[in-house]
Design an enzyme around this catalytic site. Structure first.
Site, PDB file in Angstrom:
ATOM      1  N   LYS A  12       0.839  -1.206   0.000  1.00 56.14           N
ATOM      2  CA  LYS A  12       0.000   0.000   0.000  1.00 56.14           C
ATOM      3  C   LYS A  12       0.873   1.254   0.000  1.00 56.14           C
ATOM      4  CE  LYS A  12      -3.893   0.464   2.294  1.00 56.14           C
ATOM      5  NZ  LYS A  12      -4.852   0.483   3.422  1.00 56.14           N
ATOM      6  N   ILE A  13       0.551   2.144  -0.913  1.00 53.71           N
ATOM      7  CA  ILE A  13       1.310   3.379  -1.085  1.00 53.71           C
ATOM      8  C   ILE A  13       0.323   4.523  -1.306  1.00 53.71           C
ATOM      9  CG2 ILE A  13       2.996   4.578  -2.558  1.00 53.71           C
ATOM     10  CD1 ILE A  13       4.041   1.777  -3.374  1.00 53.71           C
TER      11      ILE A  13
END
Length: 333
Positions: A135-136
């Site tokens: 997740k970014i």
């Protein structure tokens, strides 16, 4: 009659948005998502103190003797996220999303390095990278980092996504999955308009995800759309048919107890075709974000909130590390 949750699960991949292992056991989703706030909440639960201790011990062993406490805790942040992810993967058949430190959201190189490190931690437990989504945050730098990672076979989930521009930039970068937020968009519009009742299709968060989903299907993008951040079950029902929906345990419970007919609202076999192909280079992206007050404010707020959660988690880990050391000193005397 089948519950709303059972009906939803037949047309949409239901994902549990939690770090609570008991909730995951109860609802048995295919996938699960975590974020710093959820990991922090789970870490505060006394039931998971053993997991915290294992993370600290693993961090200590992975670093050379004599490293500072700050370096140890920095390593432990990664380890605790992976330890929770590992336990979650023992309970589900699909993927878990593990988030990169939000404080790196504007640093492409650092985000890439951190993601590779998280994947290597999972690999040390024998977990294939196919089961991990990194997740970014959906900043320009985050999207560029994810583009690099995807080319290496590291799948990404771009989060804190609040507008069409962010979504299209991710699709053009061939990102595996995006998490457009629903509830936080609603929150902003409630405050700005003073209007409290945005029901059904009038919900601005629902409108945003629907627009993104339809455009992706019209253009044949492979990027999966996972609606996130819900404030009520009506938002969830309005997005029935979306590729995935990540849902908090309290709403999973509510949906599991509700009966009635669930109507599929989103369909991948959409008939209408958009004649416009949107492209956003860095200049266009930054200008679009600047002009979108809601997206700019919510992205900033989200990064700040997740960063504070990480800092609080660091304090919790440091406190626990000190307790363990004190216990060892007492045992040695």
């Amino acid at each position: 009659m089948k519950s709303i949750l059972e009906q939803l699960s037949s047309i949409t991949t239901v994902v549990a948005d939690t770090g609570d292992l008991d909730a995951i056991k109860k609802f048995q989703p295919r996938d699960a998502t975590t974020n710093p706030s959820l990991i922090l909440a789970a870490a505060k639960n006394p039931d998971y103190v053993k997991l915290i201790d294992q993370s600290l011990e693993s961090s200590r062993k992975s670093l050379p003797n004599g490293v500072s406490e700050s370096e140890l805790i920095k390593e432990a942040i990664d380890q605790v996220s992976v330890f929770f992810g590992k336990e979650i993967l023992n309970l589900i058949s699909g993927r878990v999303s593990t988030e990169v430190d939000a404080r790196l959201s504007f640093d492409t190189d650092a985000t890439v390095k951190k993601a590779r490190k998280l994947i290597n931690h999972y690999k040390s437990f024998g977990i294939d990278k196919e089961r991990i989504l990194i997740k970014i945050a959906s900043t320009w730098e985050g999207i560029k980092a994810a583009e690099i990672l995807e080319k290496e076979g590291i799948r990404c989930n771009l989060t804190l996504l609040f507008n069409f521009c962010q979504a299209v930039a991710c699709a053009n970068a061939k990102i595996t999955l995006i998490s457009p937020f629903v509830g936080r968009i609603l929150d902003w519009h409630k405050v700005k308009t003073g209007k409290d009742n945005f029901s059904g299709k009038e919900d601005p968060g629902v409108i945003s995800v629907t627009k993104i989903y339809n455009y992706f299907k019209e253009k044949g993008f492979k990027t999966e759309v996972m609606g996130a951040s819900f404030r009520n079950v009506d938002e969830i029902k309005e997005l029935a048919g979306c590729d995935l929906l990540t849902i908090a345990p309290k709403f999973l419970d509510e949906l599991s107890k509700e009966e009635g007919e669930l109507i599929k609202k989103l369909d991948e076999n959409i008939q209408s075709k958009s004649s416009i192909d949107y492209e956003f280079d860095e200049k266009d992206f930054r200008l679009s974000m600047l002009e979108d007050q809601m997206a700019s404010e919510k992205l900033s707020e989200g990064i700040t909130g997740f960063s504070k959660a990480i800092e609080e988690l660091e304090e919790l880990l440091l406190k626990r590390f000190s307790e363990i050391n004190n216990q060892k000193l007492i045992s040695a005397t």
